[in-house]
Every structure is written in structure tokens, then in C-alpha cells.
Design a protein around this motif. Structure first.
Motif, PDB file in Angstrom:
ATOM      1  N   LYS A 211       0.824  -1.211   0.000  1.00  0.00           N
ATOM      2  CA  LYS A 211       0.000   0.000   0.000  1.00  0.00           C
ATOM      3  C   LYS A 211       0.854   1.255   0.000  1.00  0.00           C
ATOM      4  CE  LYS A 211      -3.783   2.223   2.545  1.00  0.00           C
ATOM      5  NZ  LYS A 211      -4.707   2.122   3.717  1.00  0.00           N
ATOM      6  N   ILE A 212       1.914   1.285   0.818  1.00  0.00           N
ATOM      7  CA  ILE A 212       2.740   2.496   0.895  1.00  0.00           C
ATOM      8  C   ILE A 212       3.558   2.688  -0.374  1.00  0.00           C
ATOM      9  CG2 ILE A 212       4.810   1.497   1.985  1.00  0.00           C
ATOM     10  CD1 ILE A 212       4.938   3.966   3.745  1.00  0.00           C
ATOM     11  N   VAL A 213       3.938   1.573  -1.010  1.00  0.00           N
ATOM     12  CA  VAL A 213       4.708   1.678  -2.250  1.00  0.00           C
ATOM     13  C   VAL A 213       3.834   2.191  -3.389  1.00  0.00           C
ATOM     14  CG1 VAL A 213       5.917   0.363  -4.031  1.00  0.00           C
ATOM     15  CG2 VAL A 213       6.416  -0.046  -1.614  1.00  0.00           C
ATOM     16  N   THR A 214       2.632   1.622  -3.530  1.00  0.00           N
ATOM     17  CA  THR A 214       1.742   2.009  -4.629  1.00  0.00           C
ATOM     18  C   THR A 214       1.128   3.393  -4.431  1.00  0.00           C
ATOM     19  OG1 THR A 214      -0.101   0.851  -3.558  1.00  0.00           O
ATOM     20  CG2 THR A 214       1.190  -0.379  -5.192  1.00  0.00           C
ATOM     21  N   SER A 215       1.102   3.872  -3.172  1.00  0.00           N
ATOM     22  CA  SER A 215       0.518   5.186  -2.905  1.00  0.00           C
ATOM     23  C   SER A 215       1.431   6.328  -3.341  1.00  0.00           C
ATOM     24  CB  SER A 215       0.219   5.336  -1.413  1.00  0.00           C
ATOM     25  OG  SER A 215       1.430   5.425  -0.665  1.00  0.00           O
ATOM     26  N   GLY A 216       2.694   6.015  -3.595  1.00  0.00           N
ATOM     27  CA  GLY A 216       3.642   7.053  -3.976  1.00  0.00           C
ATOM     28  C   GLY A 216       4.194   7.829  -2.794  1.00  0.00           C
ATOM     29  N   ALA A 217       3.953   7.350  -1.569  1.00  0.00           N
ATOM     30  CA  ALA A 217       4.467   8.041  -0.382  1.00  0.00           C
ATOM     31  C   ALA A 217       5.982   8.015  -0.337  1.00  0.00           C
ATOM     32  CB  ALA A 217       3.893   7.408   0.884  1.00  0.00           C
ATOM     33  N   LEU A 218       6.576   6.971  -0.967  1.00  0.00           N
ATOM     34  CA  LEU A 218       8.030   6.872  -1.049  1.00  0.00           C
ATOM     35  C   LEU A 218       8.482   7.261  -2.444  1.00  0.00           C
ATOM     36  CD1 LEU A 218       8.642   3.449   0.751  1.00  0.00           C
ATOM     37  CD2 LEU A 218       8.890   5.739   1.726  1.00  0.00           C
ATOM     38  N   SER A 219       9.630   7.895  -2.519  1.00  0.00           N
ATOM     39  CA  SER A 219      10.159   8.280  -3.824  1.00  0.00           C
ATOM     40  C   SER A 219      10.644   7.035  -4.565  1.00  0.00           C
ATOM     41  CB  SER A 219      11.314   9.267  -3.649  1.00  0.00           C
ATOM     42  OG  SER A 219      11.937   9.527  -4.889  1.00  0.00           O
ATOM     43  N   SER A 220      10.379   6.997  -5.857  1.00  0.00           N
ATOM     44  CA  SER A 220      10.854   5.874  -6.667  1.00  0.00           C
ATOM     45  C   SER A 220      12.319   6.026  -7.042  1.00  0.00           C
ATOM     46  CB  SER A 220      10.007   5.757  -7.940  1.00  0.00           C
ATOM     47  OG  SER A 220      10.072   6.973  -8.688  1.00  0.00           O
ATOM     48  N   ALA A 221      12.836   7.238  -6.934  1.00  0.00           N
ATOM     49  CA  ALA A 221      14.244   7.487  -7.253  1.00  0.00           C
ATOM     50  C   ALA A 221      15.125   7.033  -6.096  1.00  0.00           C
ATOM     51  CB  ALA A 221      14.465   8.969  -7.531  1.00  0.00           C
ATOM     52  N   ARG A 222      16.283   6.515  -6.413  1.00  0.00           N
ATOM     53  CA  ARG A 222      17.206   6.053  -5.389  1.00  0.00           C
ATOM     54  C   ARG A 222      18.070   7.229  -4.922  1.00  0.00           C
ATOM     55  NH1 ARG A 222      18.999   1.122  -3.832  1.00  0.00           N
ATOM     56  NH2 ARG A 222      21.016   1.050  -2.775  1.00  0.00           N
ATOM     57  N   ALA A 223      17.800   7.727  -3.720  1.00  0.00           N
ATOM     58  CA  ALA A 223      18.545   8.871  -3.192  1.00  0.00           C
ATOM     59  C   ALA A 223      19.897   8.418  -2.650  1.00  0.00           C
ATOM     60  CB  ALA A 223      17.750   9.546  -2.081  1.00  0.00           C
ATOM     61  N   ALA A 224      20.885   9.295  -2.792  1.00  0.00           N
ATOM     62  CA  ALA A 224      22.217   8.996  -2.269  1.00  0.00           C
ATOM     63  C   ALA A 224      22.322   9.484  -0.831  1.00  0.00           C
ATOM     64  CB  ALA A 224      23.284   9.663  -3.125  1.00  0.00           C
ATOM     65  N   PRO A 225      22.989   8.743   0.038  1.00  0.00           N
ATOM     66  CA  PRO A 225      23.173   9.211   1.415  1.00  0.00           C
ATOM     67  C   PRO A 225      24.258  10.275   1.493  1.00  0.00           C
ATOM     68  CG  PRO A 225      24.361   7.165   1.107  1.00  0.00           C
ATOM     69  CD  PRO A 225      23.637   7.443  -0.192  1.00  0.00           C
ATOM     70  N   SER A 226      24.288  10.997   2.584  1.00  0.00           N
ATOM     71  CA  SER A 226      25.445  11.849   2.867  1.00  0.00           C
ATOM     72  C   SER A 226      26.604  10.936   3.275  1.00  0.00           C
ATOM     73  CB  SER A 226      25.118  12.822   3.997  1.00  0.00           C
ATOM     74  OG  SER A 226      24.906  12.103   5.211  1.00  0.00           O
ATOM     75  N   GLU A 227      27.811  11.501   3.359  1.00  0.00           N
ATOM     76  CA  GLU A 227      28.950  10.684   3.777  1.00  0.00           C
ATOM     77  C   GLU A 227      28.746  10.129   5.182  1.00  0.00           C
ATOM     78  OE1 GLU A 227      32.634  12.706   3.337  1.00  0.00           O
ATOM     79  OE2 GLU A 227      32.450  12.940   1.161  1.00  0.00           O
ATOM     80  N   GLN A 228      28.227  10.973   6.087  1.00  0.00           N
ATOM     81  CA  GLN A 228      27.974  10.494   7.434  1.00  0.00           C
ATOM     82  C   GLN A 228      26.822   9.485   7.449  1.00  0.00           C
ATOM     83  OE1 GLN A 228      27.464  14.207   9.612  1.00  0.00           O
ATOM     84  NE2 GLN A 228      29.497  13.960  10.514  1.00  0.00           N
ATOM     85  N   GLY A 229      25.787   9.737   6.641  1.00  0.00           N
ATOM     86  CA  GLY A 229      24.690   8.791   6.557  1.00  0.00           C
ATOM     87  C   GLY A 229      25.155   7.435   6.053  1.00  0.00           C
ATOM     88  N   ASP A 230      26.072   7.433   5.102  1.00  0.00           N
ATOM     89  CA  ASP A 230      26.603   6.178   4.581  1.00  0.00           C
ATOM     90  C   ASP A 230      27.372   5.435   5.675  1.00  0.00           C
ATOM     91  OD1 ASP A 230      27.171   4.445   2.174  1.00  0.00           O
ATOM     92  OD2 ASP A 230      29.220   4.917   2.778  1.00  0.00           O
ATOM     93  N   ARG A 231      28.140   6.177   6.476  1.00  0.00           N
ATOM     94  CA  ARG A 231      28.878   5.527   7.575  1.00  0.00           C
ATOM     95  C   ARG A 231      27.915   4.963   8.607  1.00  0.00           C
ATOM     96  NH1 ARG A 231      32.522   9.972   6.857  1.00  0.00           N
ATOM     97  NH2 ARG A 231      31.598  11.109   8.600  1.00  0.00           N
ATOM     98  N   ALA A 232      26.832   5.710   8.889  1.00  0.00           N
ATOM     99  CA  ALA A 232      25.846   5.228   9.858  1.00  0.00           C
ATOM    100  C   ALA A 232      25.178   3.951   9.364  1.00  0.00           C
ATOM    101  CB  ALA A 232      24.795   6.313  10.122  1.00  0.00           C
ATOM    102  N   VAL A 233      24.833   3.915   8.070  1.00  0.00           N
ATOM    103  CA  VAL A 233      24.207   2.715   7.499  1.00  0.00           C
ATOM    104  C   VAL A 233      25.159   1.533   7.575  1.00  0.00           C
ATOM    105  CG1 VAL A 233      23.444   1.665   5.329  1.00  0.00           C
ATOM    106  CG2 VAL A 233      22.582   3.919   6.005  1.00  0.00           C
TER     107      VAL A 233
END
Length: 358
Positions: A211-233
Motif C-alpha cells: 500500500k505504501i509503495v503504490t501510494s507514492g508516499a516513497l520516492s521511486s528514485a534512489r537517493a544517495a546518502p550523505s557521507e555520514q549517513g553512509d557511515r551510519a548505514v
């Protein structure tokens, strides 16, 4: 109750309740439907997680209070040393004044002196000594007042620490009581009921994710993380398979906010310890602008948190009996999302972090 049975039940998705009152009396497990059992179990899990986050919040307050008590103790020790030095200086000046006393006023000494200039010079020295004495007395009085004020502050801070420690003990007991309720309910279920619960819950989560995927609530584009976000992941993904444990911040086990706070701590951006504080103090971000490393917060009272990975997935420490794992973003009712580093730009494109299939 073994961890094996606990792990049979996946992450629950039910309508969010506004209050966390104790469960009312219910029928025996074999008289309830799977949906009713799932609702009861989810409510117990949610009550336990709220109690855990409350405990975590008190633990953070207690940590800060202990640091404040230690700081005041150090400042009080320095104030006492300063007071000792002031009293010593005052005693020295008193002895000097007594030893140099002649019984003659400066005017008489000036009239009787053979060299009036010498007397005037001596008077200047005496004036300097008098000013030094006045300064020493002022310093002594100030040191005494500062020590008295610090004693009162230190006593008040220590009282606050003792109250927090007592509150933390009560909250610890509350978590343990709620965990015992989960154990009791699961122990009362048959293997068939546990399998039915897991199946219904998985179907519910899959439906919510679709439901959340088909509703468009999430972006279909793959966003890049920040450098710190990448380290956190990367840090969070390195913890996969480690057990959930309430109040834990690693390295061997985590609760939900323990995982997210430690991941961002290791990334170089300290964030609040609890999910409620993370929701209250970090920058909000729309779901359709999520990037890896952002935090997804669940339930109306923000009692659960996970880290976004991209592609509609999160990494989380789900609940007692489970382990750190990758889950659909819709595994719980979403409250919203926050970003620990809103000012940071996305990092350069790089090979995505490998993620297990779920």
C-alpha cells in the motif's frame, strides 16, 4: 520461554493505540482468534518498548546528573583550597600588622621624625599593606560565600541523582514485568497458533508495504546518502544478527534507539538516545525525500525507530526475542522521519552496501 519461540513471531503491524493501559481480562488463548492474539501480543510488545524508552530517557538524565555532581564536587574541592589559601593570607597579614604596630599615629610620627620624607614613604608602604589586607579580607569573604553556595548546589544535585536512580529502578521493574507478560502469553500458545500468528502478521506487513509503495508516499528514485549517513548505514548493517536487548547500546546487543544512536555516534554525529528525543529534536523529512541513514519513527508516541536503507527497507532492532535485521519500512505504523545531518549534501555515488534479502 525460549528465544526460539519468541523469534517465531515476526514484526507486528496493527492500528496504533493512543494509550498504553494494562490489558483487560481476556479469554483463554484457545478461545481467541488469531487476530485477537496478534492484537494482544502487539500491545504487550508496544507497552514494553514504551517502558524501555522511558527507562532509556531516565538513564540519560541520570548520566548527565552524575556528571554534574562530579563537576560540582571538583569545583567545591577547588573552592575549599582557595578558602584555605585566603585564610592563610589573612592570618599572615594579621601577624604582620601586630608585629609592626608602634602605638603612635602616623601624624605624631611625621611631627617627630628627623626625615619627614622617609615617614611619608613608609606611609605609602603602609597604605599598600592596608589595601592588600582589604583585598585579602574581601577574597576571604567571597571564598566563604562561594563554598557555601557550592555546598548547597552539590547537595541539591546529589538529591536529584538519588531521585533519578530510584525512578530508574522502578522503570526497570516495569520493563521486566511487561517482558514477563509477553513470555507468559507466548508460552500459552501452541506451535500451530504461533505459526498462524507469524503467517497473519507477515501477510499484514506485506499488505501495508504494498500500500505504501503504490501510494507514492516513497520516492521511486534512489537517493544517495550523505557521507555520514553512509557511515551510519554501514555501522548498522555490521550489527545484523545481534540480539535485541532492552536498554542495550552495543556492541553485543541493541534496542531500537540504541542501534540508531550508536550508528550515528560512530558516523561522527551524536544524536539523542531515545526514539522520542530523536523525533522531537532532529529535523523532520518527508517520506518521499528519504535517503539512506534517515531515521523512520513509528507509533503516535514515537516508541520505535529504525534506519532507512533505501528501496523501501529499514534496518532495525525490532523487539524482545528478535535480532537486528532488515525489514520493510511498513513493518510498523509510521509516524514520520527525521534526518540527523540535514545540512550535509549527498555523497558521491558509490557501490551500494550489500543487503540481505528479506
Amino acid at each position: 520461554m525460549s528465544g526460539r519461540l519468541l523469534r517465531l513471531v515476526g514484526t507486528a503491524l496493527v492500528a496504533a493505540q493512543a494509550a498504553l493501559a494494562p490489558l483487560p481480562a481476556v479469554a483463554a488463548p484457545d478461545q481467541r482468534s488469531v487476530a485477537e492474539l496478534l492484537t494482544d501480543l502487539q500491545r504487550l510488545y508496544r507497552q514494553t518498548e514504551q517502558a524501555t524508552e522511558t527507562y532509556n530517557g531516565t538513564a540519560e538524565q541520570l548520566k548527565r546528573q552524575r556528571a554534574e555532581v562530579a563537576r560540582l564536587d571538583g569545583e567545591l574541592a577547588r573552592a575549599r583550597l582557595s578558602l584555605h589559601d585566603s585564610r592563610r593570607d589573612a592570618a599572615r597579614l594579621a601577624r604582620q600588622q601586630y608585629q609592626s604596630s608602634t602605638g603612635l599615629s602616623p601624624y605624631v610620627r611625621l611631627l617627630l621624625a628627623r626625615d619627614p620624607q622617609q615617614v611619608l614613604d613608609e606611609g605609602h608602604v603602609i597604605g599598600q599593606l592596608a589595601r592588600e589586607q582589604a583585598q585579602t579580607v574581601d577574597l576571604l569573604e567571597g571564598s566563604e560565600k562561594k563554598q557555601d553556595a557550592l555546598v548547597r548546589k552539590a547537595r541539591k544535585a546529589l538529591d536529584a541523582q538519588l531521585r533519578l536512580a530510584e525512578r530508574q529502578q522502578k522503570q526497570r521493574n516495569d520493563v521486566r514485568t511487561r517482558l514477563a507478560g509477553i513470555e507468559e502469553l507466548l508460552a500459552s500458545l501452541s506451535a500451530e497458533q504461533l505459526a498462524d500468528l507469524a503467517r497473519v502478521e507477515a501477510d499484514t506487513v506485506a499488505g501495508a508495504q504494498q500500500k505504501i509503495v503504490t501510494s507514492g508516499a516513497l520516492s521511486s528514485a534512489r537517493a544517495a546518502p550523505s557521507e555520514q549517513g553512509d557511515r551510519a548505514v554501514r555501522y548498522a548493517m555490521d550489527q545484523l544478527g545481534k540480539p535485541y536487548q532492552w536498554g542495550a547500546e552495543g556492541p553485543g546487543a541493541y534496542d531500537c534507539s540504541g542501534l540508531t544512536s550508536q550508528a550515528w555516534e560512530h558516523a561522527g554525529t551524536p544524536i539523542p538516545r531515545t526514539s522520542q528525543e530523536q523525533w522531537a529534536r532532529l529535523a523532520r523529512v518527508p517520506l518521499n525525500q528519504l535517503r539512506p541513514g534517515d531515521l523512520v519513527v513509528y507509533f503516535p508516541d514515537a516508541t520505535h525507530v529504525a534506519m532507512y536503507l533505501g528501496d523501501g527497507k529499514v534496518v532495525q532492532a525490532p523487539r524482545p526475542g528478535d535480532r537486528v535485521k532488515v525489514s520493510p519500512i511498513a513493518s510498523n505504523p509510521i509516524l514520520g522521519a527525521v534526518r540527523p545531518d540535514p545540512a550535509e549534501n549527498p555523497a558521491r555515488p558509490r557501490t551500494p552496501t550489500a543487503r540481505p534479502k528479506v
